[in-house]
Motif scaffolding. Structure first.
Motif, short mmCIF file in Angstrom:
data_model
loop_
_atom_site.label_atom_id
_atom_site.label_comp_id
_atom_site.label_asym_id
_atom_site.label_seq_id
_atom_site.Cartn_x
_atom_site.Cartn_y
_atom_site.Cartn_z
N MET A 1 0.85 -1.20 0.00
CA MET A 1 0.00 0.00 0.00
C MET A 1 0.87 1.23 0.00
O MET A 1 0.91 1.98 0.97
N TYR B 1 0.28 7.49 -3.01
CA TYR B 1 0.91 8.42 -3.95
C TYR B 1 1.64 9.53 -3.22
O TYR B 1 2.41 10.25 -3.83
N GLU B 2 1.39 9.65 -1.93
CA GLU B 2 2.07 10.72 -1.19
C GLU B 2 3.57 10.45 -1.09
O GLU B 2 4.36 11.36 -0.97
N ASN C 1 -4.10 -0.43 22.80
CA ASN C 1 -3.07 0.45 23.34
C ASN C 1 -3.20 1.91 22.94
O ASN C 1 -2.29 2.49 22.37
N ALA D 1 -2.92 -5.93 6.66
CA ALA D 1 -4.29 -5.75 6.21
C ALA D 1 -4.65 -6.70 5.09
O ALA D 1 -5.80 -6.96 4.84
N HIS D 2 -3.63 -7.22 4.39
CA HIS D 2 -3.92 -8.03 3.21
C HIS D 2 -3.80 -9.51 3.52
O HIS D 2 -3.58 -10.31 2.63
N GLY E 1 5.36 9.67 6.64
CA GLY E 1 4.66 8.86 7.65
C GLY E 1 3.27 9.34 7.96
O GLY E 1 2.71 8.99 9.00
N ALA E 2 2.68 10.12 7.07
CA ALA E 2 1.34 10.64 7.36
C ALA E 2 0.26 9.59 7.16
O ALA E 2 -0.85 9.75 7.65
N HIS E 3 0.60 8.54 6.44
CA HIS E 3 -0.43 7.56 6.13
C HIS E 3 0.01 6.19 6.63
O HIS E 3 1.18 5.87 6.60
N PRO E 4 -0.94 5.39 7.10
CA PRO E 4 -0.58 4.10 7.67
C PRO E 4 -0.05 3.16 6.60
O PRO E 4 -0.48 3.22 5.45
N ASP E 5 0.86 2.31 6.98
CA ASP E 5 1.40 1.29 6.07
C ASP E 5 0.60 0.02 6.30
O ASP E 5 0.96 -0.83 7.10
N LEU E 6 -0.51 -0.08 5.61
CA LEU E 6 -1.43 -1.20 5.87
C LEU E 6 -0.78 -2.53 5.57
O LEU E 6 -1.08 -3.53 6.20
N ALA F 1 2.47 -6.11 18.46
CA ALA F 1 1.85 -5.44 19.62
C ALA F 1 2.42 -4.04 19.71
O ALA F 1 3.62 -3.84 19.65
N GLU F 2 1.54 -3.07 19.84
CA GLU F 2 2.00 -1.68 19.88
C GLU F 2 2.54 -1.38 21.25
O GLU F 2 1.93 -1.71 22.25
N MET G 1 -8.67 -1.57 12.43
CA MET G 1 -8.94 -2.92 11.90
C MET G 1 -9.52 -3.82 12.99
O MET G 1 -10.38 -4.66 12.71
N PRO H 1 -0.30 7.20 12.78
CA PRO H 1 -1.26 6.64 11.81
C PRO H 1 -1.29 5.11 11.87
O PRO H 1 -2.36 4.52 11.73
N ASN H 2 -0.13 4.49 12.08
CA ASN H 2 -0.12 3.04 12.09
C ASN H 2 -0.89 2.49 13.29
O ASN H 2 -1.63 1.51 13.18
N VAL I 1 0.04 -8.58 13.22
CA VAL I 1 0.10 -7.23 13.79
C VAL I 1 1.03 -7.23 14.99
O VAL I 1 0.82 -7.99 15.93
N MET J 1 -6.76 10.49 5.59
CA MET J 1 -5.70 9.51 5.69
C MET J 1 -6.01 8.36 4.74
O MET J 1 -7.08 7.75 4.80
N TYR K 1 -6.23 15.13 8.80
CA TYR K 1 -6.16 15.23 7.33
C TYR K 1 -6.71 13.92 6.79
O TYR K 1 -6.77 12.92 7.50
N LEU L 1 0.96 -3.72 8.40
CA LEU L 1 0.04 -4.03 9.50
C LEU L 1 -0.75 -5.30 9.23
O LEU L 1 -1.57 -5.71 10.03
#
Lengths: 488, 192
Positions: A1, A4-5, B180, A472-473, A462-467, A487-488, B26, B18-19, A485, B44, B42, A470
């Motif tokens: 993912m 384009y940014e 978290n 997602a797919h 880093g403004a958008h999540p790297d799905l 653990a955060e 999800m 964001p992550n 995923v 996202m 913004y 993570l």
């Protein structure tokens, strides 16, 4: 993912804003302008603009009192400065739509630093432009005849006239530009609302923010609506200046009756608009210390645009001459070689065309000056681009003056020839519109975020999540190897 | 207001990156919640997928009204410029013959058809947008949170509203805690 940014490393792209800029830095820098006390320079400029606006008011009052005889307009130069100024101002506005809509469709991320600014310029420039045809009618209190509403004459407008197309094109353009601008502002008004310390500010910005809460379900529709606005504004902006050019091209006046006019006018409009964005942006980024958000990289790209559109305009000038010669039409050749170029054909007294200098000023400013932007050193030098942008604006004004006056003052019949001299009221009215423009503009930079806060944040690293990272797919075949995923 | 009573309105969880937001989104999506949202400063990208949203259909509204604009222009111009009768009694019924063209010459009406189409499309997009996202609304309980001001600056939030059928004070809280968040709070609204 990879969105384009992200910059494309293979093409040598880097992030637009300096490394380490955070979303909070962006908020502080842009919202801060509206929150801190105005710099003294702002007050000086504002009072100056307001005074010039007063001059415009006086010039208009005198005009309405005396009638259009106070201008230099005459037979055969009926259009003169009014329409010159109209076309010039409306052309100025076009760069704003180009930056906000066309560059958006082309996914040009760098537009985010300048689009709000340029859109504001569009709105104010179209207001200034709209003034001229309105007062040019001579009796502006009858301007409602131009709109399709029943009137006491029981007459309807002739919709086959390009002047009516103009009424629709310009008023649609103004309306859509205001809506587009406002929609872009909603999230930024919310930012200002949430930072407000006092109740009046909070209520005022809150009112315009419409209760925006940054919800993604809103952003989703918002982004699609924004895309639709960009999609309809793009053909709109091309149509507006094409319609303006039809005012000329559908006539039989030599020098106007030209099929190249629509693209030629659109290119010139974008060219002059970029030049004015540049002039204003250079002043504002210095006064309000926004060098980190409108970087040299942005200015470099804008200069490349000016070079490109300048070349298009230069091509149009050359092609007009070629066609005038190739057509073997003596009237067309007369306008170009005598009225514009000033030589090649002498009038019955053996004189060169008296307005030749306007044509040379135009070619120098619009064709010669932008060639300096072939050099990277010029594209990245603030003083050079500042001077060049002002010269381009002057040149583009002369372009419209040349088209209007030198086509009409000596055309078919020598017994109908005339000459055009502007009067003091002409000059004051034109200068006065700068007062209108800058008064609105200064109020804008003071009270409204002049850079699209939300859009700039979206271009940060880093403004958008790297799905993908993570997981997602997971459900897709072949992606099972992706780590779960963390653990955060 | 002495005897005001309050009821839970929503849970608000705050995240720094964001992550973190996307992975939490999800989890909430997979837990089957419907009345919940992410709040970001913004737009996202990738969140449509993380939240499991369907594409929006606002384009249909814009298109329909654009076409209505075009049709309006045709009717207006033909009626006022080309017809020799005036059923509406608006002063029309006087065909204008200009430039040797037929009164209803179609090509010369294209520019105004185009402009009116764009105009109505633009208005429809604006009001369609506001209608779909149900704004303006200034009284949402989420504004009770002091921390929520960060949502228009640099913080990311997930809100799960109490009117969701799966909402449960304990279980929803446990779900959000397991993602978290940097901060988690229950926001209440007054019962009138």
């Amino acid at each position: 993912m990879s969105s384009y940014e992200a910059p494309i490393k293979e093409l040598g792209e880097t992030y637009l804003l300096p490394e380490g800029t955070t979303a909070n830095d962006v908020t502080e820098a842009i919202a801060g302008v509206t929150e801190n006390p105005a710099p003294r320079g702002w007050w000086l400029l504002f009072l100056l603009s307001l005074s010039i606006l007063g001059v415009m008011g006086a010039a208009l009052a005198y005009l309405f009192y005396q009638g259009v005889g106070v201008w230099g307009n005459n037979a055969p130069v009926y259009w003169a400065w009014d329409i010159t100024n109209f076309v010039w101002w409306i052309g100025i506005g076009h760069a704003g739509t180009l930056i906000s809509a066309i560059l958006f469709l082309f996914r040009q991320k760098w537009r985010t630093s300048i689009n709000r600014f340029a859109e504001a310029m569009t709105v104010f420039a179209v207001l200034c432009a709209g003034l001229f045809p309105a007062i040019h009618t001579g009796r502006p209190w009858f301007d409602y005849y131009l709109f399709p509403i029943p009137n006491q004459m029981d007459m309807w407008p002739n919709f086959k006239s390009p002047l009516m197309w103009d009424v629709f094109a310009v008023s649609t353009y103004l309306t859509i530009s205001v809506i587009f601008w406002y929609v872009g502002l909603i999230p930024d008004f919310a930012t200002l609302r949430d930072r407000s310390k006092n109740l009046v500010r909070k209520r005022t910005y809150g009112f315009f923010a419409l209760g925006w809460r940054g919800a993604h379900r809103h952003w989703q529709v918002y982004e699609r609506a924004y895309l639709i606005f960009a999609g309809i504004s793009t053909p709109l902006v091309l149509s507006v200046h094409s319609v303006v050019s039809f005012d000329f091209a559908t006539s039989v006046v030599p020098g106007w009756h030209t099929t190249i006019f629509p693209p030629y006018f659109v290119a010139g409009a974008v060219f002059s608009g970029f030049a004015l964005v540049m002039t204003l942006m250079l002043i504002c980024r210095t006064v309000f210390k926004l060098e980190n958000i409108v970087t040299i990289k942005h200015l470099d790209l804008m200069n490349k645009f000016m070079l490109g559109t300048g070349l298009l305009v230069g091509y149009a000038y050359a092609m007009e001459f070629f066609i005038a010669w190739y057509s073997a039409n003596p009237y067309e050749q007369w306008v170009f070689f005598h009225n514009r170029l000033g030589f090649g054909m002498l009038d019955e007294n053996g004189n060169w065309g008296p307005l030749w200098w306007a044509y040379y000023a135009m070619v120098f400013c619009n064709v010669v000056v932008p060639q300096i932007f072939w050099f990277k050193r010029a594209r990245t030098s603030v003083p050079i681009m500042f001077i060049a942008s002002i010269l381009i604006n002057i040149g583009m004004w002369f372009e419209r003056f040349v088209i209007i006056v030198t086509s009409t003052y000596r055309d078919f019949l020598p017994s109908s020839w005339g000459m055009f001299h502007p009067t003091g009221i002409d000059v004051l009215t034109y200068l006065g519109t700068f007062g209108l423009f800058f008064t609105l503009f200064l109020l804008f930079v003071r009270w409204i975020p002049m850079i699209a806060i939300a859009e700039v944040k979206g271009t940060l690293p880093g403004a958008h999540p790297d799905l993908h990272a993570l997981g997602a797919h997971d459900e897709e075949p072949g992606a099972a190897a992706v780590a779960p995923v963390p653990a955060e | 207001m002495a005897n005001e009573t309050k009821k839970p309105a929503l849970y608000l969880a705050e995240y720094d990156t964001p992550n973190a937001l996307a992975s939490a989104a999800m989890r909430v999506r997979d837990a089957g919640y419907k009345s919940w949202d992410c709040h970001t400063p913004y737009p996202m990208h990738g969140m449509d997928e993380a939240m499991g949203l369907q594409p929006t259909r606002i384009g249909v509204i814009s298109f329909i009204f654009g076409m209505i604009g075009v049709a309006t222009a045709v009717v207006m111009m033909q009626y006022t410029n080309a017809f020799s009768f005036d059923l509406l009694k608006i002063g029309a019924g006087y065909p204008l013959i200009v430039g040797g063209k037929p009164p209803g010459a179609f090509p010369s009406m294209v520019p105004i058809m185009f402009e009116l189409g764009i105009l109505l499309c633009g208005f429809a997009t604006l009001f369609g947008l506001l209608g779909i996202i149900k704004l303006p609304r200034h009284n949402h309980p989420i504004f009770e949170s002091d921390r929520f001001e960060g949502a228009t600056d640099d913080k990311f939030f997930i809100s799960i509203e109490a009117d969701d059928s799966k909402f449960d004070l304990e279980r929803t809280k446990a779900l959000l805690e397991s993602t978290n968040p940097t901060h988690l709070e229950l926001i209440e609204e007054e019962v009138l």
